[in-house]
Design a protein around this motif. Structure first.
Motif, short mmCIF file in Angstrom:
data_model
loop_
_atom_site.label_atom_id
_atom_site.label_comp_id
_atom_site.label_asym_id
_atom_site.label_seq_id
_atom_site.Cartn_x
_atom_site.Cartn_y
_atom_site.Cartn_z
N UNK A 252 -2.94 27.16 25.28
CA UNK A 252 -2.59 25.88 24.65
C UNK A 252 -2.30 24.80 25.69
N UNK A 253 -2.69 23.59 25.35
CA UNK A 253 -2.42 22.43 26.18
C UNK A 253 -1.64 21.41 25.36
N UNK A 254 -0.98 20.52 26.07
CA UNK A 254 -0.17 19.53 25.34
C UNK A 254 -1.03 18.68 24.42
N UNK A 255 -2.26 18.39 24.83
CA UNK A 255 -3.11 17.55 23.98
C UNK A 255 -3.58 18.28 22.72
N UNK A 256 -3.29 19.60 22.62
CA UNK A 256 -3.62 20.32 21.40
C UNK A 256 -2.66 20.01 20.27
N UNK A 257 -1.59 19.29 20.57
CA UNK A 257 -0.65 18.91 19.51
C UNK A 257 -1.38 18.02 18.50
N UNK A 258 -1.41 18.45 17.27
CA UNK A 258 -2.14 17.70 16.23
C UNK A 258 -1.85 18.33 14.87
N UNK A 259 -2.45 17.74 13.84
CA UNK A 259 -2.38 18.32 12.49
C UNK A 259 -3.69 19.06 12.23
N UNK A 260 -3.57 20.36 11.95
CA UNK A 260 -4.73 21.22 11.76
C UNK A 260 -4.91 21.46 10.25
N UNK A 261 -6.16 21.22 9.79
CA UNK A 261 -6.47 21.41 8.37
C UNK A 261 -7.66 22.37 8.21
N UNK A 262 -7.64 23.06 7.08
CA UNK A 262 -8.67 24.07 6.79
C UNK A 262 -9.62 23.50 5.72
N UNK A 263 -10.93 23.78 5.88
CA UNK A 263 -11.94 23.22 4.97
C UNK A 263 -12.87 24.33 4.47
N UNK A 264 -13.19 24.23 3.16
CA UNK A 264 -14.11 25.17 2.51
C UNK A 264 -15.34 24.38 2.07
N UNK A 265 -16.52 24.93 2.28
CA UNK A 265 -17.75 24.36 1.72
C UNK A 265 -18.50 25.49 1.01
N UNK A 266 -19.08 25.14 -0.15
CA UNK A 266 -19.81 26.14 -0.95
C UNK A 266 -21.27 25.72 -1.09
N UNK A 267 -21.99 26.55 -1.83
CA UNK A 267 -23.41 26.28 -2.02
C UNK A 267 -23.68 25.20 -3.05
N UNK A 268 -22.64 24.73 -3.72
CA UNK A 268 -22.80 23.71 -4.73
C UNK A 268 -22.72 22.32 -4.09
N UNK A 269 -23.48 21.40 -4.66
CA UNK A 269 -23.37 20.01 -4.21
C UNK A 269 -21.97 19.50 -4.53
N UNK A 270 -21.33 18.95 -3.56
CA UNK A 270 -19.94 18.49 -3.74
C UNK A 270 -18.95 19.61 -3.69
N UNK A 271 -19.38 20.80 -3.41
CA UNK A 271 -18.48 21.94 -3.35
C UNK A 271 -17.79 22.05 -2.00
N UNK A 272 -16.79 21.26 -1.79
CA UNK A 272 -16.03 21.31 -0.54
C UNK A 272 -14.58 20.93 -0.85
#
Length: 667
Positions: A252-272
């Motif tokens: 880890x580095x100091x510049x790694x300080x941030x807000x981490x978010x998780x994302x899902x994408x599916x096979x459907x259009x707009x499925x995220x």
């Protein structure tokens, strides 16, 4: 026994005392330093008292302590209760949270520091509870939560068993993070866990997950997968199984300080779907806390605002590896140029910032040009030091330093005075040492009122040597011009004016002008009184015409002299003076007063005489009597001749008629 406790054990690479206290004990030989001066009882006592203050240095910085109970206790009860959290550190006592919220002051004699083994959960001492036991909550797991006053959490559990908090989502979509805030140390590894849900089927069709990833930023409104971000290259992993994902970040580095978010994408259009808000990661450096214990010695503690993972600490001196210890606190001897830092074993590439004594301060003066009286001046002191230096300003007074002027890095003069000129010392000090630097301040100002002195200061006699000196307090030094009765003297800008041989005409009022680029000032006038003997007297006679016998005659004598002359009148061939004083009057001048007279003018410096002659003439009423006799005689003679002629004519006239009668008779 003391030797056994200090002896290192091969399997542990440390002694029993070091395991308990975090450092080795001082054996008696170490308590007595090598003598470089003759031994004395007073000196030895002072040294031992000073050394005694270094026992158990970790107590000053301990967060947790054991407290010895002095009351009688059973044979199986340990002598110390603990651990308790320290609220405040004092010199002779500590304020401890003994009963879960109510602080209590405890003497240091009953306390010893508690060293935490972060590999196992630690339960703080709490007061007894009454009633039903509290509901057990599972401990938080993944990551390193920020420390609080609550009991320290247990190590991270496997992701599959992590309790999830902060559920977001709607319509079957959702991301749940195990923790919303994580704190980690630079160079360590952190894991961020989450679980996700998604609807299937969705919009009447089968909905399958095609991709899951973590991101901190977007580019062109699209989330950037951390595994493709060059800043995280080779340091991140996204591990997913059974709808549970873990983001692992190494080194880890100091510049790694941030807000981490998780994302899902599916096979459907707009499925995220993205879980927002995400997990806030704070990455901090290791730091070294300094606790002075003795001259040139200090207890150093390797610490962080985050939980530090278990392991050994590596200590560095001047950039080179010095020692490795299982405990975070070590005692070191410091030199003025020594630098100490620490790192976690296995993460030596991420050491803490080094701690060191202040370097020689740098002092700046603003404005940097010449300082003029009345202007605003700021002195600024700065020194490279860690911990940050404390600053103190002094002004030198002879060989002594005055009391501190300020304890701020800047010393401000809103309107600087002449008296503020001098040497100023800035002292930079921290727990590891101190040093100082000096800066001279030279305040420039216009000449003050000049003073004029005369040498010699006694009476000045004509012909003597006299020096006039003009002096004025000025910076830079003033140039001087001399004046006599508003007339400039021809000697230029010298501070002294010299008469090699004074004359009477040198008398008068003198003053000088002092001048530099900041102003002009004139002195008050000084009168020079040159004293001299009387010059040749001059005598006046009144009346100035011929002196008649019996008239009044006034003689006046005058002579140029300083001090003023005294006058004495003499007549030739007479020893005693005729009169004294500037005026000599003869009321009845007679023939015997005629003759030569002299006027003598005299003062303490000399004498001068002037001689003149007086003659008497006869009075005007005596001059006609002398002429009357011949005139009368002449008149008598003239009258006699006149009468004789008349008588003779008369006798002639009387004889002529008789002849006429005779003629008539004859006729």
């Amino acid at each position: 026994m003391l030797g056994l406790r200090c002896a290192p054990k091969e399997d542990l690479q440390s002694s029993s005392a070091e395991l308990i206290y975090g450092q080795t004990l001082w054996v008696p030989g170490e308590l007595i330093p090598t003598a470089t001066v003759p031994w004395s009882a007073a000196g030895q006592r002072s040294s031992l008292l000073e050394t005694a203050g270094t026992f158990m240095p970790g107590l000053r910085s301990a967060d947790l302590v054991f407290i010895r109970h002095n009351a009688h206790h059973g044979p199986l009860r340990p002598p110390y209760d603990a651990p308790f959290r320290v609220i405040h550190h004092g010199d002779k006592s500590l304020v401890v949270d003994v009963v879960g919220g109510r602080p209590e002051t405890v003497s240091v004699d009953r306390i010893k520091p508690a060293h935490v083994d972060v590999s196992r959960p630690l339960e703080l001492a709490l007061p007894p509870r009454w009633g039903r036991p509290p509901i057990a909550h599972p401990p938080p797991t993944v990551g390193m939560p920020s420390p609080s006053l609550a009991p320290l959490p247990s190590p991270a559990a496997p992701p599959s068993s992590a309790p999830l908090v902060g559920v977001q989502g709607q319509g079957g979509w959702g991301v749940t993070y195990s923790s919303t805030k994580i704190c980690a140390v630079t160079g360590s590894t952190v894991e961020i866990n989450c679980s996700y849900t998604y609807p299937s089927p969705w919009k009447g069709r089968a909905n399958k997950v095609q991709k899951t990833f973590w991101f901190t930023k977007k580019k062109d409104l699209k989330a950037v997968d951390l595994t493709t971000d060059s800043e995280y290259a080779g340091r991140v992993e996204n591990l997913c199984e059974n709808n549970i994902c873990t983001l692992r970040i190494r080194n880890l580095r100091e510049r790694d300080s941030a807000e981490y978010r998780f994302r899902i994408t599916t096979n459907q259009a707009g499925g995220r779907y993205s879980g927002s808000p995400g997990v806030t990661l704070s990455v901090t450096d290791l730091t070294v806390q300094v606790e002075p214990t003795h001259t040139n010695r200090a207890a150093l503690k390797c610490q962080s605002s985050c939980r530090v993972p278990s392991g050994h600490y590596v200590w560095y001196k001047n950039g080179e590896k010095s020692t490795t210890s299982k405990y975070s606190t070590r005692l070191f001897t410091f030199g003025s140029t020594d630098r100490y830092s620490c790192a976690l074993k296995g993460h030596e590439d991420f050491p803490s910032p080094a701690v060191y004594a202040p370097k020689l301060p740098s002092v700046s003066v603003s404005p940097s040009a010449e300082i003029e009286e009345g202007s605003s001046v700021t002195l600024t002191c700065s020194s490279d030091a860690n911990p940050a230096a404390n600053y103190t300003w002094y002004k030198e007074d002879g060989n002594q330093k005055r009391p501190p002027l300020t304890t701020e890095p800047k010393l401000l003069f809103s309107s600087i005075n002449v008296s503020d000129s001098g040497k100023y010392f800035c002292t930079a000090e921290n727990e590891l040492g101190k040093t100082s630097e000096v800066v001279p301040i030279d305040v420039k100002y216009a000449p003050k009122l000049p003073s004029v002195s005369v040498s010699p200061s006694a009476e000045i006699e004509e012909g003597s040597s006299v020096t006039l000196t003009c002096s004025s307090d000025a910076n830079p030094a003033a140039n001087y011009t001399w004046y006599k009765e508003n007339q400039t003297l021809p000697l230029g800008v010298k501070g002294s004016y010299n008469f090699t041989s004074t004359r009477s005409e040198d008398r008068g009022n003198y003053y000088c002008k002092s001048e530099n680029q900041y102003g002009v000032n004139n002195s008050s006038s000084k009168y020079i009184n040159v004293q001299y003997a009387p010059k040749l007297p001059s005598v006046s006679v009144s009346p100035s015409a011929e002196i008649e016998e019996g008239s009044s005659v006034t003689l006046t004598c005058s002579s140029d002299a300083n001090p003023a002359a005294n006058y004495t009148w003499y007549k030739e061939d007479e020893d005693s003076p005729k009169a004294s004083g500037q005026i000599f009057t003869i009321t009845d001048f007679r023939a015997e007063h005629s003759g030569s007279y002299s006027c003598g003018a005299q003062n303490k410096l000399g004498r001068s005489n002037s001689t003149f002659h007086l003659n008497a003439v006869a009075a005007s009423w005596k001059r006609p009597a002398a002429l009357t006799i011949p005139v009368v005689l002449l008149a008598v003679i003239s009258l006699s001749v006149f009468l004789w002629i008349r008588r003779k004519r008369a006798s002639r006239d009387s004889s002529e008629p008789e002849e006429r009668e005779d003629i008539r008779e004859e006729t």
